[in-house]
Enzyme design. Structure first.
Site, PDB file in Angstrom:
ATOM      1  N   GLU A 251      -8.651   7.390 -23.529  1.00  0.00           N
ATOM      2  CA  GLU A 251      -9.574   7.851 -22.473  1.00  0.00           C
ATOM      3  C   GLU A 251     -10.610   6.762 -22.305  1.00  0.00           C
ATOM      4  O   GLU A 251     -11.578   6.686 -23.071  1.00  0.00           O
ATOM      5  CB  GLU A 251     -10.262   9.155 -22.898  1.00  0.00           C
ATOM      6  N   CYS A 285     -18.007   9.033 -18.272  1.00  0.00           N
ATOM      7  CA  CYS A 285     -16.918   8.228 -17.715  1.00  0.00           C
ATOM      8  C   CYS A 285     -16.485   8.722 -16.336  1.00  0.00           C
ATOM      9  O   CYS A 285     -15.901   7.970 -15.570  1.00  0.00           O
ATOM     10  CB  CYS A 285     -15.740   8.178 -18.681  1.00  0.00           C
TER      11      CYS A 285
HETATM   12  P1  NAD Z   1     -18.395  -0.636 -26.544  1.00  0.00           P
HETATM   13  O1  NAD Z   1     -17.174  -1.190 -25.946  1.00  0.00           O
HETATM   14  O2  NAD Z   1     -19.180  -1.529 -27.460  1.00  0.00           O
HETATM   15  O3  NAD Z   1     -18.074   0.683 -27.401  1.00  0.00           O
HETATM   16  C1  NAD Z   1     -17.456   1.823 -26.859  1.00  0.00           C
HETATM   17  C2  NAD Z   1     -17.130   2.767 -28.020  1.00  0.00           C
HETATM   18  O4  NAD Z   1     -16.068   2.202 -28.782  1.00  0.00           O
HETATM   19  C3  NAD Z   1     -18.277   2.972 -29.015  1.00  0.00           C
HETATM   20  O5  NAD Z   1     -18.308   4.324 -29.400  1.00  0.00           O
HETATM   21  C4  NAD Z   1     -17.924   2.074 -30.191  1.00  0.00           C
HETATM   22  O6  NAD Z   1     -18.402   2.576 -31.431  1.00  0.00           O
HETATM   23  C5  NAD Z   1     -16.419   2.085 -30.173  1.00  0.00           C
HETATM   24  N1  NAD Z   1     -15.811   0.864 -30.656  1.00  0.00           N
HETATM   25  C6  NAD Z   1     -16.179  -0.403 -30.385  1.00  0.00           C
HETATM   26  N2  NAD Z   1     -15.341  -1.276 -30.957  1.00  0.00           N
HETATM   27  C7  NAD Z   1     -14.411  -0.539 -31.620  1.00  0.00           C
HETATM   28  C8  NAD Z   1     -13.267  -0.852 -32.397  1.00  0.00           C
HETATM   29  N3  NAD Z   1     -12.866  -2.123 -32.606  1.00  0.00           N
HETATM   30  N4  NAD Z   1     -12.557   0.168 -32.925  1.00  0.00           N
HETATM   31  C9  NAD Z   1     -12.907   1.462 -32.709  1.00  0.00           C
HETATM   32  N5  NAD Z   1     -13.974   1.815 -31.973  1.00  0.00           N
HETATM   33  C10 NAD Z   1     -14.710   0.834 -31.429  1.00  0.00           C
HETATM   34  O7  NAD Z   1     -19.321  -0.166 -25.344  1.00  0.00           O
HETATM   35  P2  NAD Z   1     -20.698   0.644 -25.353  1.00  0.00           P
HETATM   36  O8  NAD Z   1     -21.799  -0.262 -24.948  1.00  0.00           O
HETATM   37  O9  NAD Z   1     -20.876   1.463 -26.581  1.00  0.00           O
HETATM   38  O10 NAD Z   1     -20.363   1.637 -24.192  1.00  0.00           O
HETATM   39  C11 NAD Z   1     -20.352   1.163 -22.875  1.00  0.00           C
HETATM   40  C12 NAD Z   1     -19.005   1.149 -22.238  1.00  0.00           C
HETATM   41  O11 NAD Z   1     -18.056   1.930 -22.935  1.00  0.00           O
HETATM   42  C13 NAD Z   1     -19.150   1.792 -20.877  1.00  0.00           C
HETATM   43  O12 NAD Z   1     -19.276   0.793 -19.909  1.00  0.00           O
HETATM   44  C14 NAD Z   1     -17.948   2.646 -20.708  1.00  0.00           C
HETATM   45  O13 NAD Z   1     -16.995   1.999 -19.903  1.00  0.00           O
HETATM   46  C15 NAD Z   1     -17.355   2.772 -22.063  1.00  0.00           C
HETATM   47  N6  NAD Z   1     -17.419   4.137 -22.575  1.00  0.00           N
HETATM   48  C16 NAD Z   1     -16.528   5.030 -22.091  1.00  0.00           C
HETATM   49  C17 NAD Z   1     -16.561   6.323 -22.550  1.00  0.00           C
HETATM   50  C18 NAD Z   1     -15.588   7.329 -22.045  1.00  0.00           C
HETATM   51  O14 NAD Z   1     -15.911   8.506 -22.031  1.00  0.00           O
HETATM   52  N7  NAD Z   1     -14.367   6.948 -21.686  1.00  0.00           N
HETATM   53  C19 NAD Z   1     -17.500   6.702 -23.487  1.00  0.00           C
HETATM   54  C20 NAD Z   1     -18.398   5.762 -23.973  1.00  0.00           C
HETATM   55  C21 NAD Z   1     -18.345   4.467 -23.508  1.00  0.00           C
END
Ligand code: NAD
Length: 478
Positions: A251, A285
């Site tokens: 997702e 999202c």
């Molecule tokens: P990010 O890419 O740093 O992290 C997104 C999430 O992934 C965080 O919860 C983080 O802990 C986790 N994560 C990061 N690297 C990981 C890895 N290697 N393995 C497992 N988990 C990992 O981005 P962010 O600044 O935290 O969030 C912003 C972006 O993330 C947004 O622009 C949005 O697109 C996306 N996002 C989407 C949803 C959703 O509901 N689909 C939710 C949160 C964030």
């Protein structure tokens, strides 16, 4: 630290601070104050969680579905009893207004109850045989131990969609909630433990996300990974999962077009746009994030939208008056600043907002940008914050093409009174979810998920349960 959850991991049925002293601070985004110290898992802790999830799976898959349902229902009752405390924890760690946190916990209970019920209905089927002596049966089985990674924006819902789906199907799960919002997930896990879930069926770990996911996914014990988060991380996790051929449900982000056609109820469209953009400070999202408005109704739409944004009360989510809280982290503020500056450089005007509020807490003003050209970064990059770019369009073909011009395809919204236009837009929009004259597109009983770079697979609905099951065909000659 009063009133915040005690931060621990759950491994093999025991609450633990882990085998080494590693920990990290959890902050309240409204005050920047440290509210807790989160223990992080060592590789020994992760090995224990993996072994426990295998043992837990062997017990849980052989537990009759009706008995499993009873335990999940007990957990739902405990969640209901503890909803106010858990909602407060959610607001403390992620900032959303308390009433939004309460809605999230209620939705969480709804998801758990729906999956608990549906787990009893994971029916197989009998296929007519070619020979009268033969019986052809299709059986549904739990796929195996699962690993789930949940993002911070919905600390309860992102976790329960994974946990409840897995447990209802008969799988065990190791969940790694976000380190930025761990208390809500821990409080939910306590409900399952207190409800009588056998040890090892649910494990909760924390750690450096990249290291933890790489370690857990390198093991052949988990047979499935389910992730909510950003597109780059989703692609990375799918790559890791491929090495041990695990199934994935991803997702990922979206960049939802919100299309207002010339015959739309403009007031309804603008009020809906503002309300859903303010929700969780736009960190959703499915948040509408590219507003395409027909030229003939553009000025009215922008007027009502701006008015609603200006009436928003931005503040600490624990404050009753607040209708929008802070962003979850400082890095999100930096993204908002960059996107607003870039849109301005591309000729957009700032109708309202445009900057940080105050200098303590990660508050950003609800921001309406107008006349935003498609070349501006915000038209390609999901803002994941309270910034709304508006752009005019002239006809349906043009707007569908522009709506479909990004790689992601999660939610999309169309406002029109014309049934023909609604149907045509529904058919042509490249998205997993379509809202016509509404934005309520996520329910426990309906499939939730995107297409293309928004990921694949569904959470919710019968599709969500099926995602944790595998199929076995049995041919039997009597
Ligand atoms: P990010 O890419 O740093 O992290 C997104 C999430 O992934 C965080 O919860 C983080 O802990 C986790 N994560 C990061 N690297 C990981 C890895 N290697 N393995 C497992 N988990 C990992 O981005 P962010 O600044 O935290 O969030 C912003 C972006 O993330 C947004 O622009 C949005 O697109 C996306 N996002 C989407 C949803 C959703 O509901 N689909 C939710 C949160 C964030």
């Amino acid at each position: 630290m009063t009133g915040y959850e005690r931060l621990e991991m759950l491994i093999d049925g025991e609450w633990t601070a882990g085998s080494d002293a590693a920990s990290m601070a959890v902050e309240n985004p409204a005050t920047e104050a440290t509210i807790g110290d989160l223990p992080l898992a060592s590789t020994q802790d992760l090995d224990r969680a993996l072994a426990a999830s295998l043992q837990g799976f062997n017990v849980w898959k052989d537990t009759p579905a009706l008995q499993r349902q009873g335990i999940l229902e007990n957990a739902a009752r405990l969640l209901e009893e503890r909803r106010e405390q858990i909602a407060r924890t959610c607001t403390l760690e992620i900032g959303k207004p308390l009433r939004e946190s309460l809605m999230e916990i209620d939705f969480t209970i709804g998801v758990l109850r729906w999956y608990a019920e549906e787990g009893k209905r994971a029916y197989g089927r009998v296929v007519p045989a070619r020979d009268i002596r033969v019986r052809n049966t299709v059986l549904k089985e739990p796929v195996g131990p699962v690993v789930g990674f949940a993002a911070w924006n919905f600390p309860a819902v992102n976790v329960i969609r994974k946990v409840a789906g897995a447990l209802a199907a008969g799988c065990s799960i190791i969940v790694k909630p976000s380190e930025e919002a761990p208390g809500t997930a821990i409080a939910i896990a306590r409900c399952f433990q207190d409800a009588g879930l056998p040890r090892g069926v649910l494990n909760v770990v924390f750690g450096n996300p990249a290291d933890t996911s790489a370690y857990l996914l390198s093991s052949s014990i988990p047979r499935k990974v389910t992730f909510t988060g950003s597109v780059p991380v989703g692609i990375h996790l799918q790559t890791l999962a491929a090495r041990t051929l695990k199934r994935c449900t991803l997702e990922l982000g979206g960049h939802a077009p919100f299309i207002v056609l010339p015959d739309a109820d403009v007031e309804l469209a603008a009020q809906t746009a503002a309300a859903f953009k303010l929700r969780n400070a736009g960190q959703v999202c499915t948040s509408p994030s590219r507003f395409f408005v027909h030229s003939s109704v553009h000025d009215r739409f922008v007027g009502v939208f701006a008015d609603a944004f200006e009436k928003a009360v931005v503040g600490d989510g624990l404050d009753d008056a607040a209708t929008m809280g802070p962003l979850a982290a400082q890095r999100r503020l930096e993204v908002m600043d960059r996107l607003v500056a870039d849109a301005r450089d591309h000729g957009a005007s700032v109708v309202t907002g445009g900057k940080r509020i105050g200098n303590r807490g990660w508050f950003f003003a609800p921001t309406l940008l107008d006349e935003v050209p498609d070349e501006a970064a915000i038209m390609r990059e999901e803002p994941f914050g309270p910034v709304a770019p508006v752009s005019r369009f002239e006809d349906l073909d043009e707007v569908i093409e522009r709506a479909n011009s990004v790689e992601v395809g999660l939610a999309s919204y169309v406002f029109t009174r014309n049934g023909g236009w609604a149907q045509e837009a529904t058919r042509r929009l490249n998205a997993g979810l379509v809202g016509i004259n509404c934005a309520a597109i996520s329910l426990p009983e309906t499939p939730f998920g995107g297409v293309d770079h928004s990921g694949y697979g569904s959470e919710g609905g019968i599709e969500g349960l099926d995602a944790f099951m595998r199929t076995k065909f049995v041919a039997e000659i009597r």
